[in-house]
Design an enzyme around this catalytic site. Structure first.
Site, PDB file in Angstrom:
ATOM      1  N   ASP A 119       0.797  -1.221   0.000  1.00 25.69           N
ATOM      2  CA  ASP A 119       0.000   0.000   0.000  1.00 25.69           C
ATOM      3  C   ASP A 119       0.833   1.277   0.000  1.00 25.69           C
ATOM      4  O   ASP A 119       0.328   2.354   0.314  1.00 25.69           O
ATOM      5  CB  ASP A 119      -0.944   0.003   1.206  1.00 25.69           C
ATOM      6  CG  ASP A 119      -2.089  -0.990   1.046  1.00 25.69           C
ATOM      7  OD1 ASP A 119      -2.679  -1.026  -0.049  1.00 25.69           O
ATOM      8  OD2 ASP A 119      -2.377  -1.727   2.007  1.00 25.69           O
ATOM      9  N   ASP A 184      -7.266  -3.563  -5.825  1.00 26.90           N
ATOM     10  CA  ASP A 184      -6.822  -2.310  -5.204  1.00 26.90           C
ATOM     11  C   ASP A 184      -5.402  -1.942  -5.625  1.00 26.90           C
ATOM     12  O   ASP A 184      -5.039  -0.759  -5.656  1.00 26.90           O
ATOM     13  CB  ASP A 184      -6.831  -2.425  -3.675  1.00 26.90           C
ATOM     14  CG  ASP A 184      -8.013  -3.169  -3.095  1.00 26.90           C
ATOM     15  OD1 ASP A 184      -8.472  -4.139  -3.721  1.00 26.90           O
ATOM     16  OD2 ASP A 184      -8.459  -2.819  -1.990  1.00 26.90           O
TER      17      ASP A 184
END
Length: 401
Positions: A119, A184
């Site tokens: 991330d 994502d």
């Protein structure tokens, strides 16, 4: 609170905005955008004061109505609130927002060295990326380059993807995954594209393109909805499983996942001008818009079993709105009427908090993960980030004389 769309809401929306799809933009929406930016400024100001006082970054609101702050070890959402502050600085030119963004993003600067999490794009592109865009601070550029180098350690040439989750502990370890890649992860590619431009080194861009191509090949169904997770064999690169961890079922369409795909492939087209990415983004957009409820704010999963008696997810809506505004520029304003409709929906009392309420978050009714019983019907820092980004994108794209 479950949000159930009614015909009355649709009638009200139709009365307050024009469905004109021409490139000329109605003054009413321009005024709305300015109003919502100013409201966002007033709302976030209270949240900023608290965050600075205790040196923590807001993420959401807990069941007891207290603010949930990000995990100081590493939290995929930690870059969103500083990123929102950078957008408010861009809007106001008030150093209050710049100073706040700088102070809060400094709390996680050391995470640029993290290699056990994918991330880094979310964390650093939204915060330091916006900071560099607005200030040209060379230290911010250096931070982005280091974060991109850390992210690249998770790229497998054999698989052709960046590994999303480690599978040695936590709930992921119970899934029998070996090399899971989530939709994502498309959002982390923007960091790689930018750093490739900063350094004139193609290794970052090449990895981003390979990841996008592998995702395009394996993540999508015939109707252009996507799985959430594709698990690969790390030795051969072959697909082992296709699943949906945060959605209703493996064959369902988790709403935020669809938004991530739309935004991610729009990014890929921006940096490469490869038509296949534009085609993919348009197909995903059409799936979203054709399957969304009347106000275009989706339920948490497009295939949730009890629609319309299901939770809405404003985070999926705000991500979609921001992506559509960029996509609209590449498609002769093909999505403008939908942008207008979604803008007015999110800016209505149904989803927009009144000043001083909602713990000073902007939007109400977000969903983190229903299967994990986590962050259900609450404000979310990333929903606010993409909403403010959408407001700024609308202002920059449509409101200039």
């Amino acid at each position: 609170m479950k949000i159930i769309h009614t015909n009355l809401t649709l009638i009200i929306l139709c009365l307050v905005f024009s469905c004109n799809s021409n490139s000329s933009k109605p003054n009413s929406t321009t005024s709305l955008v300015e109003e919502q930016l100013n409201l966002s400024k007033m709302q976030i100001s209270g949240l900023l004061d608290t965050a600075i006082a205790i040196k923590k970054i807001p993420r959401t609101v807990k069941l007891n109505k207290e603010i949930r702050w990000t995990n100081s070890n590493f939290d995929w959402t930690e870059g969103f609130f500083p990123g929102t502050l950078w957008y408010l600085y861009e809007h106001t030119k008030d150093d209050k927002w710049k100073n706040g963004a700088q102070e809060l993003q400094a709390l996680f600067e050391s995470h640029k060295h993290v290699t056990n999490n994918h991330d880094l794009g979310f964390v650093f592109n939204c915060s330091y990326g916006n900071g560099y865009r607005l200030t040209k601070n060379e230290a911010y550029k250096a931070t982005l380059i280091t974060a991109a180098d850390s992210l690249l350690t998770r790229f497998s040439p054999k698989v052709g993807c960046i590994k999303s989750w480690n599978v040695d502990k936590g709930w992921q370890s119970k899934r029998n995954w070996q090399f899971p890649v989530i939709i994502d992860n498309m959002m982390n590619l923007e960091l790689l594209f930018k750093v490739s431009e900063f350094t004139n080194d193609s290794k970052y861009k090449n990895a981003a393109i390979k990841h996008a191509n592998t995702t395009l090949e394996h993540h999508f169904r015939q109707d252009y909805s996507s799985y959430h997770v594709v698990d690969y064999d790390p030795l051969t690169g072959t697909v082992r499983h296709k699943e949906t961890a945060q959605g209703f079922s493996n064959e369902s369409s988790w709403a935020r996942g669809q938004a991530w795909g739309l935004y991610g492939f729009t990014i890929c087209y921006r940096f490469t001008k490869d038509e296949k990415y534009l085609i993919q983004a348009k197909k995903i957009a059409d799936y979203i818009l054709n399957n969304a409820p009347e106000d275009l704010v989706p339920f948490w999963d497009y295939n949730a079993p009890n629609i319309p008696d299901e939770f809405k997810d404003v985070s999926a809506a705000s991500i979609t709105l921001s992506a559509l505004i960029e996509l609209d520029a590449y498609t002769q304003h093909a999505y403008f009427s939908k942008i207008e409709k979604l803008m007015y929906a999110l800016s209505s009392n149904t989803y927009l908090a009144k000043h001083g309420e909602n713990n000073n978050f902007i939007l109400k009714h977000g969903v983190g993960s229903i299967p994990h019983n986590n962050e259900i019907d609450v404000p979310l820092a990333y929903a606010d980030y993409y909403y403010v980004e959408a407001l700024m994108r609308y202002k920059n794209a449509y409101s200039k004389n």
